[in-house]
Design a protein around this motif. Structure first.
Motif, PDB file in Angstrom:
ATOM      1  N   HIS A 173      -3.378   5.085   4.720  1.00 50.79           N
ATOM      2  CA  HIS A 173      -2.100   4.650   4.147  1.00 50.79           C
ATOM      3  C   HIS A 173      -2.304   3.948   2.810  1.00 50.79           C
ATOM      4  O   HIS A 173      -1.645   4.264   1.824  1.00 50.79           O
ATOM      5  CB  HIS A 173      -1.376   3.736   5.129  1.00 50.79           C
ATOM      6  CG  HIS A 173      -0.309   2.910   4.504  1.00 50.79           C
ATOM      7  ND1 HIS A 173       0.851   3.459   4.031  1.00 50.79           N
ATOM      8  CD2 HIS A 173      -0.242   1.590   4.243  1.00 50.79           C
ATOM      9  CE1 HIS A 173       1.589   2.503   3.504  1.00 50.79           C
ATOM     10  NE2 HIS A 173       0.956   1.355   3.623  1.00 50.79           N
ATOM     11  N   GLU A 174      -3.232   2.988   2.771  1.00 47.45           N
ATOM     12  CA  GLU A 174      -3.466   2.228   1.539  1.00 47.45           C
ATOM     13  C   GLU A 174      -3.988   3.146   0.434  1.00 47.45           C
ATOM     14  O   GLU A 174      -3.612   3.007  -0.731  1.00 47.45           O
ATOM     15  CB  GLU A 174      -4.476   1.098   1.776  1.00 47.45           C
ATOM     16  CG  GLU A 174      -3.889  -0.148   2.417  1.00 47.45           C
ATOM     17  CD  GLU A 174      -3.799  -0.039   3.915  1.00 47.45           C
ATOM     18  OE1 GLU A 174      -4.219   1.000   4.477  1.00 47.45           O
ATOM     19  OE2 GLU A 174      -3.301  -0.988   4.562  1.00 47.45           O
ATOM     20  N   PHE A 176      -3.491   6.446   0.029  1.00 48.94           N
ATOM     21  CA  PHE A 176      -2.403   7.292  -0.485  1.00 48.94           C
ATOM     22  C   PHE A 176      -1.438   6.487  -1.336  1.00 48.94           C
ATOM     23  O   PHE A 176      -0.998   6.918  -2.392  1.00 48.94           O
ATOM     24  CB  PHE A 176      -1.623   7.926   0.673  1.00 48.94           C
ATOM     25  CG  PHE A 176      -2.369   9.024   1.354  1.00 48.94           C
ATOM     26  CD1 PHE A 176      -3.112   9.925   0.618  1.00 48.94           C
ATOM     27  CD2 PHE A 176      -2.330   9.163   2.726  1.00 48.94           C
ATOM     28  CE1 PHE A 176      -3.808  10.950   1.241  1.00 48.94           C
ATOM     29  CE2 PHE A 176      -3.022  10.175   3.357  1.00 48.94           C
ATOM     30  CZ  PHE A 176      -3.763  11.066   2.619  1.00 48.94           C
ATOM     31  N   ARG A 177      -1.098   5.314  -0.831  1.00 49.43           N
ATOM     32  CA  ARG A 177      -0.120   4.475  -1.515  1.00 49.43           C
ATOM     33  C   ARG A 177      -0.585   4.183  -2.937  1.00 49.43           C
ATOM     34  O   ARG A 177       0.163   4.366  -3.895  1.00 49.43           O
ATOM     35  CB  ARG A 177       0.031   3.174  -0.719  1.00 49.43           C
ATOM     36  CG  ARG A 177       1.120   2.262  -1.211  1.00 49.43           C
ATOM     37  CD  ARG A 177       1.016   0.934  -0.515  1.00 49.43           C
ATOM     38  NE  ARG A 177      -0.213   0.257  -0.900  1.00 49.43           N
ATOM     39  CZ  ARG A 177      -0.772  -0.726  -0.200  1.00 49.43           C
ATOM     40  NH1 ARG A 177      -0.232  -1.131   0.920  1.00 49.43           N
ATOM     41  NH2 ARG A 177      -1.881  -1.301  -0.620  1.00 49.43           N
ATOM     42  N   ASP A 178      -1.846   3.762  -3.075  1.00 52.03           N
ATOM     43  CA  ASP A 178      -2.334   3.413  -4.403  1.00 52.03           C
ATOM     44  C   ASP A 178      -2.602   4.643  -5.255  1.00 52.03           C
ATOM     45  O   ASP A 178      -2.538   4.583  -6.473  1.00 52.03           O
ATOM     46  CB  ASP A 178      -3.610   2.565  -4.282  1.00 52.03           C
ATOM     47  CG  ASP A 178      -3.316   1.241  -3.603  1.00 52.03           C
ATOM     48  OD1 ASP A 178      -2.132   0.871  -3.550  1.00 52.03           O
ATOM     49  OD2 ASP A 178      -4.258   0.592  -3.123  1.00 52.03           O
ATOM     50  N   TYR A 180      -0.657   7.256  -5.379  1.00 52.95           N
ATOM     51  CA  TYR A 180       0.610   7.679  -5.983  1.00 52.95           C
ATOM     52  C   TYR A 180       1.132   6.670  -6.996  1.00 52.95           C
ATOM     53  O   TYR A 180       1.900   7.010  -7.877  1.00 52.95           O
ATOM     54  CB  TYR A 180       1.669   7.901  -4.894  1.00 52.95           C
ATOM     55  CG  TYR A 180       1.509   9.213  -4.195  1.00 52.95           C
ATOM     56  CD1 TYR A 180       1.770  10.408  -4.856  1.00 52.95           C
ATOM     57  CD2 TYR A 180       1.075   9.283  -2.882  1.00 52.95           C
ATOM     58  CE1 TYR A 180       1.613  11.622  -4.225  1.00 52.95           C
ATOM     59  CE2 TYR A 180       0.905  10.493  -2.238  1.00 52.95           C
ATOM     60  CZ  TYR A 180       1.179  11.663  -2.917  1.00 52.95           C
ATOM     61  OH  TYR A 180       1.023  12.867  -2.306  1.00 52.95           O
ATOM     62  N   ASP A 181       0.722   5.425  -6.862  1.00 57.09           N
ATOM     63  CA  ASP A 181       1.224   4.396  -7.768  1.00 57.09           C
ATOM     64  C   ASP A 181       0.647   4.613  -9.166  1.00 57.09           C
ATOM     65  O   ASP A 181      -0.556   4.846  -9.304  1.00 57.09           O
ATOM     66  CB  ASP A 181       0.812   3.014  -7.241  1.00 57.09           C
ATOM     67  CG  ASP A 181       1.760   1.943  -7.715  1.00 57.09           C
ATOM     68  OD1 ASP A 181       2.015   1.907  -8.935  1.00 57.09           O
ATOM     69  OD2 ASP A 181       2.248   1.155  -6.896  1.00 57.09           O
ATOM     70  N   ASN A 182       1.499   4.536 -10.179  1.00 56.33           N
ATOM     71  CA  ASN A 182       0.967   4.766 -11.520  1.00 56.33           C
ATOM     72  C   ASN A 182       0.423   3.492 -12.154  1.00 56.33           C
ATOM     73  O   ASN A 182      -0.018   3.500 -13.294  1.00 56.33           O
ATOM     74  CB  ASN A 182       2.010   5.430 -12.428  1.00 56.33           C
ATOM     75  CG  ASN A 182       3.301   4.658 -12.448  1.00 56.33           C
ATOM     76  OD1 ASN A 182       3.368   3.532 -11.951  1.00 56.33           O
ATOM     77  ND2 ASN A 182       4.338   5.234 -13.026  1.00 56.33           N
ATOM     78  N   GLN A 329       0.405  -2.443 -12.361  1.00 54.38           N
ATOM     79  CA  GLN A 329       1.697  -2.714 -11.722  1.00 54.38           C
ATOM     80  C   GLN A 329       2.371  -3.909 -12.370  1.00 54.38           C
ATOM     81  O   GLN A 329       3.571  -3.895 -12.640  1.00 54.38           O
ATOM     82  CB  GLN A 329       1.487  -3.021 -10.241  1.00 54.38           C
ATOM     83  CG  GLN A 329       1.043  -1.850  -9.417  1.00 54.38           C
ATOM     84  CD  GLN A 329       0.817  -2.233  -7.974  1.00 54.38           C
ATOM     85  OE1 GLN A 329       0.438  -3.361  -7.666  1.00 54.38           O
ATOM     86  NE2 GLN A 329       1.027  -1.300  -7.076  1.00 54.38           N
TER      87      GLN A 329
END
Lengths: 370, 360
Positions: A173-174, A176-178, A180-182, A329
């Protein structure tokens, strides 16, 4: 009343009919629940290694073993089909706890592997993601005397570290999450074989889905301080300073804060503030911890030391252009949408001024009064 | 039918449970796809036209002095005009009820029983819905009270996600990188659908106008749950990941971890059957009410049976989840027709009736 019971009966019989027809029955003894999967590069193909824990009961003897399957194929799922031809059990991925990739594969990017992990609903997002500098096959086929079975060993080793908060908790999860984050790049934990044991081997740094470099286990503590807030854990600081040769703290509590300041035209500065406290467990040095002045002095030394180490880690991240701390971010959140899409974050990050400030407080100095 | 009247609080919960359903699992993705960054704000924006729509529906009740919608329509509009309207509305409502189950079952199949035929699973749920609806609206609302209670117990789970929630992931941008505002608005409107069925409840509700406010209460409960889930999803995942997750809420449930049970998402998803039964049941019940008006001589339970049987066969046409979502894309226009067109038509009927009375 009669009518009602008739409806009920027909419903029940239909239910039975439906369950009997079901193709989805799983009989435990005939299933191979894959626990650990490893992928290595072999020429242009992928070598997949599966480890399936088995409990074989024959007569009155129960045997615990791992069934290891290996196959070479073009993709992960293709390998699985090849592998299932080699086993007497139905392979299921519902219990996969650990996914391992060799650095050779990760260097080319994990994107091709991510597709199936996201698509397959049986693959849990709580699966641990591990990068291995070397061969995952060697790790999975190795026997570690005096340790639990390999799959379980890896799983428990990591779970324990996560729980102690000594390393960042990186599950699928972590990652994938990071990914996708730009404004952030993903990371993963690493392990390696060391003699008869397995050992934590630091953090793999990614740029998007590509493995770039790694942080050594010694650097991980400083990275963790800047990566997340900690509620437990312990750490040791050693230096050449006679006032602080070595000191160990436990029950640490840390809070990080990242602040962005605009420095004129399209220039930004990041300040990472770490608030940290802990109780001393062991101290080797010339100071007397029960004297307030000495304690303050020591705190100052520790502050300086941690700041220096953290800045070293940040420099390394910047040099590799991996924004693993997610500074992007924070910068993004300071900008207008247009400004953010117009900036090349990659270039900006490499040359950005990032300062670390540490604020360490000694909660107590243990049971011993000097 | 039953002589008891629906309690106003029961009506609120009935509306709430009709609105929520499978859509809750998809909503964060829809919102992130069409609205992009901080798309959850769209949920609040859409709440306004929906509240106005409810006001429109309640004005029919006020002006019609609590008469049933069919009585109002009959009094002002000739029957030959009403027949095609009833036919379209009745069929559309039945199709919505049917597709709700179809969608639920297909996700169930994807998650838990990939090899089992979805037709059989749908049949099982259909039977449950049939048994519930034949008990009548009053008993449905009582059962619903219990269902909602069970569903609400899931709300505290959201606190667990707070640990992994991060505001920095949400970004300060509003509605950037979305695919289309107009299309998204219709989808979000569709997520709120269910309140329009309150127009069929007029003769069953308690006397007086107090209960009308409770339609708003049900709707507010819906937006509360929708907002909670969507906002948490935006901070738990991020706006760039959400469009890639088919069922963000399930992925989030999948992250839950209890020492005694793994894979809670499958269990929690099964829980939502309680919501699906009510959503679908309410649509079938409304469809039945429309058709019974057309063929008053047939007992209403037979009408229900025929409606459910015929939609069951139609439901075998879409074979994939994407197709089902496309069908919903079409059905939403019929739902909008019922939500806005029907009360407007009723108001016209009331005007005609009033004009006729004035002449007489």
């Amino acid at each position: 009343m009669l009518k009602r019971s008739r409806v009920l009966m027909s419903f029940l019989s239909l239910l039975l009919f439906a369950t009997a027809c079901s193709q989805d029955q799983h009989i435990l003894e005939r299933i191979g629940y894959v626990r650990t999967v490893g992928f290595d590069k072999e020429e242009d193909q992928v070598r997949a290694t599966l480890s399936i824990p088995l409990i074989v009961t024959e007569a009155k003897q129960t045997q615990f073993t791992d069934e290891i399957l290996t196959a070479t194929a073009n993709s992960g799922k293709e390998a699985r089909i090849t592998l299932s031809r080699k086993t007497s059990r139905k392979l299921l991925s519902g219990q996969i706890r650990t996914l391992m990739y060799s650095t050779d594969i990760a260097r080319e990017g994990l994107r091709n592997f991510m597709d199936t992990l996201q698509r397959d609903p049986t693959v849990s997002k709580r699966t641990e993601l591990i990068i291995v500098d070397g061969s995952t096959h060697d790790i999975l086929t190795g026997t570690y005397k005096g340790h639990p079975r390999t799959g379980q060993y890896i799983d428990r080793l990591l779970k324990k570290e996560f729980e102690m908060q000594t390393i960042p908790r990186i599950l699928l999860h972590e990652y994938f999450r990071d990914y996708y984050d730009n404004g952030k790049d993903p990371i993963a934990n690493m392990i390696r074989k060391s003699g008869n044991d397995l050992e934590y081997d630091g953090i793999a740094l990614f740029r998007k889905d590509k493995y770039i470099s790694r942080l050594s286990p010694a650097e991980v503590f400083y990275f963790s301080l800047m990566y997340h807030n900690q509620g437990k854990g312990e750490f040791t600081v050693t230096s050449d300073n006679p006032d602080m040769r070595s000191i160990t703290f436990d029950a640490i509590n840390s809070k990080k804060k990242i602040k962005i300041k605009k420095m004129g035209d399209e220039k930004y500065r990041a300040d990472i503030t770490i608030k940290l406290n802990g109780g001393a467990l062991e101290y080797v040095g010339d100071l007397n911890l029960s004297i307030t002045e000495d304690r303050t002095k020591l705190e100052g030394i520790i502050n300086e030391y941690i700041t220096k180490q953290c800045e070293k880690v940040v420099k390394k991240l910047q040099k590799n252009r991996t924004d693993s701390l997610g500074i992007g971010q924070y910068v993004r959140n300071k900008m207008s949408y247009k400004a953010w899409t117009d900036t090349s974050w990659d270039d900006m990050y490499r040359n950005m001024e990032i300062n670390v400030h540490t604020n360490f407080k000694m909660k107590n100095f243990g049971n011993f009064y000097d | 039918m039953s002589h008891e009247k629906l309690h106003r609080f029961h009506i609120a919960l009935l509306i709430f449970n009709t609105q929520t359903g499978v859509v809750l699992f998809i909503l964060p993705r829809t919102v992130a796809t069409y609205f992009g960054t901080n798309g959850w704000i769209a949920l609040i924006l859409m709440f306004i036209p929906i509240t106005l729509n409810i006001v429109l529906i309640t004005s029919v009740y006020r002006l019609g002095r609590g008469a049933s919608i069919f009585t109002i329509l009959k009094s002002g509009i000739p029957r030959f005009l009403l027949i095609p309207i009833y036919l379209v509305i009745g069929s559309a409502l039945a199709m919505v009820g049917c597709m709700v189950i179809k969608q639920y079952v297909m996700i169930y199949q994807l998650l838990i029983f990939p090899q089992t035929s979805d037709i059989i699973m749908k049949l099982v749920v259909d039977i449950l819905v049939f048994l519930l609806v034949t008990k009548g609206i009053y008993n449905m609302s009582k059962a619903n009270l219990f269902f909602v209670f069970l569903l609400i117990t899931m709300v505290p789970l959201s606190f667990i996600f707070m640990r992994d929630f991060d505001l920095t992931r949400m970004s300060p941008f509003i509605f950037k990188e979305g695919k289309g505002f107009a299309q998204g608005s219709i989808k979000v409107f569709g997520a709120y659908m269910g309140y329009e069925l309150s127009i069929f409840l007029f003769p069953y509700a308690e006397k007086g106008k107090k209960w009308l406010k409770y339609i708003h209460l049900g709707n507010s409960l819906t937006i509360f749950i929708y907002l909670m889930v969507t906002v948490i999803c935006y901070g738990f995942f991020n706006y760039r990941e959400l469009p890639h997750l088919s069922f963000p809420l399930l992925d989030m449930f999948g992250y839950l971890h209890f020492p005694f049970v793994e894979r809670v998402q499958n269990f929690l998803y099964s829980f939502f059957l309680l919501s699906i039964i009510i959503t679908s049941g309410m649509y079938y019940w409304s469809s039945q009410a429309v058709f019974t008006e057309l063929i008053p001589r047939l007992p209403w339970k037979w009408v229900l049976f025929l409606v459910m049987a015929s939609t069951f066969f139609v439901s075998n046409i879409p074979k994939s989840l994407i197709e089902v979502e496309k069908w919903f894309g079409v059905l939403i226009y019929f739902q909008l027709g019922v939500a806005i067109g029907l009360p407007l038509l009723a108001l016209v009927a009331l005007l005609v009736q009033k004009g006729r009375n004035n002449h007489a």
